[in-house]
Design an enzyme around this catalytic site. Structure first.
Site, PDB file in Angstrom:
ATOM      1  N   ASP A 123       0.835  -1.196   0.000  1.00 55.26           N
ATOM      2  CA  ASP A 123       0.000   0.000   0.000  1.00 55.26           C
ATOM      3  C   ASP A 123       0.867   1.242   0.000  1.00 55.26           C
ATOM      4  OD1 ASP A 123      -2.316  -1.433   0.007  1.00 55.26           O
ATOM      5  OD2 ASP A 123      -2.698  -1.222   2.148  1.00 55.26           O
ATOM      6  N   LYS A 145      -4.068   2.591  -2.478  1.00 51.13           N
ATOM      7  CA  LYS A 145      -5.229   3.434  -2.736  1.00 51.13           C
ATOM      8  C   LYS A 145      -4.955   4.826  -2.171  1.00 51.13           C
ATOM      9  CE  LYS A 145      -8.478  -0.441  -2.073  1.00 51.13           C
ATOM     10  NZ  LYS A 145      -7.604  -1.409  -1.413  1.00 51.13           N
ATOM     11  N   MET A 256      -8.261   8.880   8.497  1.00 50.21           N
ATOM     12  CA  MET A 256      -8.879   9.164   7.191  1.00 50.21           C
ATOM     13  C   MET A 256      -9.975  10.222   7.329  1.00 50.21           C
ATOM     14  SD  MET A 256      -9.117   5.228   5.788  1.00 50.21           S
ATOM     15  CE  MET A 256      -9.877   4.650   7.327  1.00 50.21           C
TER      16      MET A 256
END
Length: 340
Positions: A123, A145, A256
């Site tokens: 990642d 991502k 996030m």
């Protein structure tokens, strides 16, 4: 051993079959060596010949008697000999938590898994700077991502794990933080289990706790906070959820949450959170450019959000944020930032 090995220009005698030595050969080539793949009998012939230049012998497969004879011949020629395990034909998957992104925060178990990997799916938030050395010879596949941008869908990532493992590879799925803290690690474990692929999990240092600490913010502190709530801010909460989050008290950590921060703060204020509750936004924790902004929940709403804030970032809300502004914690934060 392979991460620090320098074999530039050396002929390396690798003893074993093509299948069993595939991992060793990849590491030798990564270290700059030239592979001479031979069976045990041919290895003894080459070691008996004085006219063949060999820099290193790596014995992977073959009878123990031949291995002992090979060691004796190598000793006469003063050649270094090492042994390595044969690669298996049964593939496995290891989920590795890479921590906040700095290589030295990767656990020893995580490093060992990478050193043994044939394929690494990584990642964007995991440690990448030294990945080629941590997993020498492995195929590195970026499946990361970014907010609003998922070039490789999750089902496709799971299919890739299974495909490579079924081909006999040791596949490492390297994630930022801990695989089971908003990392979709449980989904990947279930996918592997359903496909009959053996899977293990190596925990990682979670950014939810480590990144506030890098800014001098302890997520719990006697007399200030005896509870910790970690949430994903990827999507704003429902009104009743804000009431629960405020009602728990203690420290609230949001991962996030950059893009939804103003909605979250507005919801918390409407649920009764005092406007002067401290809030900290820690960007790029443990990485170059780490930055901490300290404000209040109400001020975030008044400003219309945190201007110029970027991911990755961790939001901390609660009385413990005030500790970051004391001199002892400021010194700690500067020390951590200097090491990044």
């Amino acid at each position: 051993m392979w991460a620090d090995l320098e074999l530039d220009g050396l002929d390396v005698l690798v003893v074993g079959s093509a299948q069993g030595t595939r991992r060793v050969r990849a590491r030798v080539e990564h270290a700059g060596g030239r592979v001479m793949l031979v069976g045990a009998a041919q290895a003894l012939e080459l070691l008996s010949a004085s006219d063949r230049a060999v820099g290193l012998v790596v014995w992977v497969e073959g009878p123990e008697s031949a291995r002992a004879e090979g060691r004796a011949l190598a000793r006469i020629r003063r050649l270094p000999v090492t042994c390595a395990p044969a690669a298996t034909t049964t593939g496995t998957v290891t989920l590795v938590g890479g921590g906040p992104g700095r290589t030295d925060l990767l656990t020893l178990a995580g490093q060992a898994a990478l050193a043994d990997a044939d394929v690494v799916l990584f990642d964007r938030l995991g440690p990448q700077e030294s990945l080629a050395d941590l997993a020498p010879g492995a195929r590195l596949i970026d499946v990361g991502k970014a907010p609003g941008h998922h070039p490789i869908p999750q089902p496709e990532i799971e299919a890739m794990l299974i495909e490579h493992a079924r081909a006999g590879a040791h596949v490492v799925r390297l994630k930022g933080g801990d695989p089971f803290v908003f990392g979709r690690g449980s989904e990947e474990v279930r996918a592997c289990a359903r496909a009959g692929v053996p899977v293990t999990v190596v925990p990682g240092v979670s950014s939810a706790i480590a990144v506030p600490g890098a800014a001098g913010i302890p997520v719990t502190h006697r007399g200030l906070s005896r509870s910790l709530t970690i949430v994903s801010g990827h999507v704003p909460f429902e009104p009743q959820e804000y009431a629960h989050l405020h009602g728990v008290g203690g420290t609230l950590v949001i991962l996030m949450g950059v893009n939804t921060l103003i909605q979250v703060c507005t919801g918390l204020l409407r649920a009764g959170m005092p406007p002067d509750v401290p809030l900290a936004l820690v960007e790029r924790g443990f990485l170059p450019g780490q930055r901490t902004t300290v404000t209040t929940v109400a001020e975030v709403v008044r400003r219309g959000g945190m201007q110029h804030a970027t991911s990755p970032a961790v939001v901390v809300i609660g009385a413990v944020v005030a500790l970051a502004e004391s001199s002892v914690w400021e010194d700690l934060a500067r020390t951590v930032e200097g090491a990044a």
